[in-house]
Design a protein around this motif. Structure first.
Motif, PDB file in Angstrom:
ATOM      1  N   LEU A 279       0.847  -1.193   0.000  1.00 28.82           N
ATOM      2  CA  LEU A 279       0.000   0.000   0.000  1.00 28.82           C
ATOM      3  C   LEU A 279       0.884   1.246   0.000  1.00 28.82           C
ATOM      4  CD1 LEU A 279      -2.566  -1.127   2.738  1.00 28.82           C
ATOM      5  CD2 LEU A 279      -2.746  -1.422   0.272  1.00 28.82           C
ATOM      6  N   PRO A 280       1.608   1.452  -1.089  1.00 29.73           N
ATOM      7  CA  PRO A 280       2.567   2.558  -1.127  1.00 29.73           C
ATOM      8  C   PRO A 280       1.888   3.913  -0.956  1.00 29.73           C
ATOM      9  CG  PRO A 280       2.201   1.693  -3.331  1.00 29.73           C
ATOM     10  CD  PRO A 280       1.479   0.782  -2.382  1.00 29.73           C
TER      11      PRO A 280
ATOM     12  N   SER B 176      -4.172 -11.694   1.938  1.00 35.70           N
ATOM     13  CA  SER B 176      -5.260 -11.778   0.957  1.00 35.70           C
ATOM     14  C   SER B 176      -6.035 -10.464   0.894  1.00 35.70           C
ATOM     15  CB  SER B 176      -6.196 -12.953   1.257  1.00 35.70           C
ATOM     16  OG  SER B 176      -6.820 -12.790   2.510  1.00 35.70           O
ATOM     17  N   GLY B 177      -6.206  -9.797   2.029  1.00 30.71           N
ATOM     18  CA  GLY B 177      -6.874  -8.498   2.031  1.00 30.71           C
ATOM     19  C   GLY B 177      -6.068  -7.437   1.315  1.00 30.71           C
ATOM     20  N   LEU B 178      -4.756  -7.448   1.517  1.00 32.65           N
ATOM     21  CA  LEU B 178      -3.880  -6.489   0.828  1.00 32.65           C
ATOM     22  C   LEU B 178      -3.891  -6.734  -0.671  1.00 32.65           C
ATOM     23  CD1 LEU B 178      -0.808  -6.390   3.244  1.00 32.65           C
ATOM     24  CD2 LEU B 178      -2.594  -4.661   2.982  1.00 32.65           C
ATOM     25  N   GLU B 179      -3.815  -7.999  -1.053  1.00 38.34           N
ATOM     26  CA  GLU B 179      -3.822  -8.344  -2.474  1.00 38.34           C
ATOM     27  C   GLU B 179      -5.133  -7.925  -3.139  1.00 38.34           C
ATOM     28  OE1 GLU B 179      -3.766 -12.382  -5.152  1.00 38.34           O
ATOM     29  OE2 GLU B 179      -2.583 -12.368  -3.302  1.00 38.34           O
ATOM     30  N   ALA B 180      -6.241  -8.204  -2.493  1.00 39.24           N
ATOM     31  CA  ALA B 180      -7.545  -7.832  -3.048  1.00 39.24           C
ATOM     32  C   ALA B 180      -7.679  -6.319  -3.172  1.00 39.24           C
ATOM     33  CB  ALA B 180      -8.666  -8.401  -2.174  1.00 39.24           C
ATOM     34  N   LEU B 181      -7.166  -5.606  -2.190  1.00 38.75           N
ATOM     35  CA  LEU B 181      -7.239  -4.146  -2.227  1.00 38.75           C
ATOM     36  C   LEU B 181      -6.407  -3.584  -3.369  1.00 38.75           C
ATOM     37  CD1 LEU B 181      -8.687  -2.023  -0.576  1.00 38.75           C
ATOM     38  CD2 LEU B 181      -6.673  -1.846   0.870  1.00 38.75           C
ATOM     39  N   ARG B 182      -5.228  -4.169  -3.590  1.00 45.66           N
ATOM     40  CA  ARG B 182      -4.367  -3.711  -4.693  1.00 45.66           C
ATOM     41  C   ARG B 182      -5.028  -3.952  -6.049  1.00 45.66           C
ATOM     42  NH1 ARG B 182       0.026  -0.916  -4.852  1.00 45.66           N
ATOM     43  NH2 ARG B 182       0.993  -2.330  -6.296  1.00 45.66           N
ATOM     44  N   GLU B 183      -5.842  -5.016  -6.152  1.00 42.34           N
ATOM     45  CA  GLU B 183      -6.554  -5.282  -7.404  1.00 42.34           C
ATOM     46  C   GLU B 183      -7.667  -4.261  -7.647  1.00 42.34           C
ATOM     47  OE1 GLU B 183      -7.964  -9.296  -7.327  1.00 42.34           O
ATOM     48  OE2 GLU B 183      -5.945 -10.127  -7.152  1.00 42.34           O
ATOM     49  N   LEU B 184      -8.229  -3.743  -6.561  1.00 45.10           N
ATOM     50  CA  LEU B 184      -9.341  -2.791  -6.676  1.00 45.10           C
ATOM     51  C   LEU B 184      -8.885  -1.358  -6.922  1.00 45.10           C
ATOM     52  CD1 LEU B 184     -11.622  -4.026  -3.758  1.00 45.10           C
ATOM     53  CD2 LEU B 184     -12.053  -4.280  -6.208  1.00 45.10           C
ATOM     54  N   TRP B 185      -7.777  -0.969  -6.315  1.00 47.85           N
ATOM     55  CA  TRP B 185      -7.321   0.417  -6.384  1.00 47.85           C
ATOM     56  C   TRP B 185      -5.938   0.507  -6.994  1.00 47.85           C
ATOM     57  CZ3 TRP B 185      -8.398   2.857  -0.928  1.00 47.85           C
ATOM     58  CH2 TRP B 185      -9.754   3.090  -0.799  1.00 47.85           C
ATOM     59  N   PRO B 186      -5.734   1.453  -7.885  1.00 47.81           N
ATOM     60  CA  PRO B 186      -4.383   1.685  -8.415  1.00 47.81           C
ATOM     61  C   PRO B 186      -3.522   2.351  -7.330  1.00 47.81           C
ATOM     62  CG  PRO B 186      -5.909   3.292  -9.302  1.00 47.81           C
ATOM     63  CD  PRO B 186      -6.729   2.323  -8.508  1.00 47.81           C
ATOM     64  N   GLU B 187      -2.234   2.241  -7.484  1.00 50.87           N
ATOM     65  CA  GLU B 187      -1.301   2.789  -6.501  1.00 50.87           C
ATOM     66  C   GLU B 187      -1.548   4.268  -6.226  1.00 50.87           C
ATOM     67  OE1 GLU B 187       3.446   3.510  -6.403  1.00 50.87           O
ATOM     68  OE2 GLU B 187       2.787   1.495  -6.949  1.00 50.87           O
ATOM     69  N   GLU B 188      -1.811   5.031  -7.247  1.00 51.81           N
ATOM     70  CA  GLU B 188      -2.023   6.473  -7.080  1.00 51.81           C
ATOM     71  C   GLU B 188      -3.240   6.767  -6.204  1.00 51.81           C
ATOM     72  OE1 GLU B 188      -1.206  10.270  -6.918  1.00 51.81           O
ATOM     73  OE2 GLU B 188       0.120   8.773  -7.788  1.00 51.81           O
ATOM     74  N   ALA B 189      -4.238   5.903  -6.251  1.00 46.87           N
ATOM     75  CA  ALA B 189      -5.434   6.109  -5.419  1.00 46.87           C
ATOM     76  C   ALA B 189      -5.083   6.058  -3.940  1.00 46.87           C
ATOM     77  CB  ALA B 189      -6.489   5.055  -5.740  1.00 46.87           C
ATOM     78  N   PHE B 190      -4.136   5.199  -3.557  1.00 48.65           N
ATOM     79  CA  PHE B 190      -3.725   5.136  -2.162  1.00 48.65           C
ATOM     80  C   PHE B 190      -3.061   6.444  -1.750  1.00 48.65           C
ATOM     81  CE2 PHE B 190      -3.623   0.546  -3.171  1.00 48.65           C
ATOM     82  CZ  PHE B 190      -4.547   0.134  -2.230  1.00 48.65           C
ATOM     83  N   ARG B 191      -2.158   6.904  -2.598  1.00 50.19           N
ATOM     84  CA  ARG B 191      -1.432   8.135  -2.274  1.00 50.19           C
ATOM     85  C   ARG B 191      -2.392   9.314  -2.152  1.00 50.19           C
ATOM     86  NH1 ARG B 191       3.820   6.679  -3.069  1.00 50.19           N
ATOM     87  NH2 ARG B 191       4.223   5.195  -4.731  1.00 50.19           N
ATOM     88  N   GLN B 192      -3.288   9.462  -3.105  1.00 53.37           N
ATOM     89  CA  GLN B 192      -4.201  10.593  -3.114  1.00 53.37           C
ATOM     90  C   GLN B 192      -5.218  10.509  -1.982  1.00 53.37           C
ATOM     91  OE1 GLN B 192      -3.472  13.097  -5.122  1.00 53.37           O
ATOM     92  NE2 GLN B 192      -5.017  14.243  -4.009  1.00 53.37           N
ATOM     93  N   SER B 193      -5.756   9.338  -1.746  1.00 61.33           N
ATOM     94  CA  SER B 193      -6.782   9.173  -0.719  1.00 61.33           C
ATOM     95  C   SER B 193      -6.254   9.501   0.660  1.00 61.33           C
ATOM     96  CB  SER B 193      -7.339   7.751  -0.742  1.00 61.33           C
ATOM     97  OG  SER B 193      -8.003   7.514  -1.949  1.00 61.33           O
ATOM     98  N   ASP B 194      -5.042   9.061   0.952  1.00 52.82           N
ATOM     99  CA  ASP B 194      -4.462   9.324   2.260  1.00 52.82           C
ATOM    100  C   ASP B 194      -4.256  10.819   2.465  1.00 52.82           C
ATOM    101  OD1 ASP B 194      -3.634   8.337   4.734  1.00 52.82           O
ATOM    102  OD2 ASP B 194      -1.533   8.252   4.129  1.00 52.82           O
ATOM    103  N   ALA B 195      -3.906  11.519   1.398  1.00 56.16           N
ATOM    104  CA  ALA B 195      -3.682  12.961   1.495  1.00 56.16           C
ATOM    105  C   ALA B 195      -4.994  13.739   1.593  1.00 56.16           C
ATOM    106  CB  ALA B 195      -2.885  13.446   0.284  1.00 56.16           C
TER     107      ALA B 195
END
Length: 186
Positions: free
Chosen positions: A112-113, A134-153
């Motif tokens: 979850l970079p 398995s939860g991390l893997e499923a989450l990575r399939e649902l959201w692109p990496e940039e979505a994690f960065r932007q959402s956290d901000a």
């Protein structure tokens, strides 16, 4: 109800020496734990009820585990995590426990970079001790990496929402296998 009154026989069995201490000795130890875990004596008592052996654990061991936890999660409240999960951080070989915690933290940061892993694990410290791959893997399939960065901000509640999503995708909170089989037969 809801208080921390008498210690149960099971709890006493985990801290045999402390079960025989005088009230003054218990109070001194609770105050020492309270100072180390940066909390009220009531919070230290609650911690001792979660894992009574914390009363007999040397201060040096508590301090070493706190320091190791703080090193892994420098922006997290390590004392809060410690008070929430003392059994998971203390019951066993420290090198093995902290090695497993290190691998879990690294996996979360890798998978979850850009997210604030410190805040996520402060909110859900059990994730450091459970297999959430398995939860991390499923989450990575649902959201692109940039979505994690932007959402956290953008979202101050992102860590809470992310914790719920990981648990849901990891099978925590989903219906149990036995329940599913019973409903299929109906």
């Amino acid at each position: 109800y809801g208080g921390y009154g008498a210690i149960t026989p099971l709890e006493a069995a985990e801290a045999r020496d402390a079960a025989g201490w005088t009230p003054t000795q218990v109070a001194e130890r609770i105050n020492a734990i309270s100072a180390l875990l940066v909390c009220t004596p009531g919070d230290a008592v609650a911690c001792a009820h979660r894992f009574p052996a914390v009363l007999e654990t040397p201060q040096s061991v508590l301090a070493a585990r706190m320091a190791a936890l703080k090193e892994l999660l420098p922006r997290a409240d390590a004392a809060l995590i410690f008070r929430a999960e003392p059994r998971l951080l203390l019951a066993g070989d420290g090198d093995i426990i902290m090695g497993n915690v290190r691998r879990s933290v690294e996996a979360i940061k890798r998978d979850l970079p850009g997210i604030n892993a410190d805040k996520l694990l402060e909110l859900e410290p059990r994730m450091m001790f459970e297999d959430i791959s398995s939860g991390l893997e499923a989450l990575r399939e649902l959201w692109p990496e940039e979505a994690f960065r932007q959402s956290d901000a953008d979202n101050p509640f992102f860590a809470e929402e992310l914790a719920l999503a990981i648990k849901a995708l990891n099978g925590k909170g989903s219906e149990k296998e036995g329940d599913r089989r019973r409903s299929d037969k109906s």
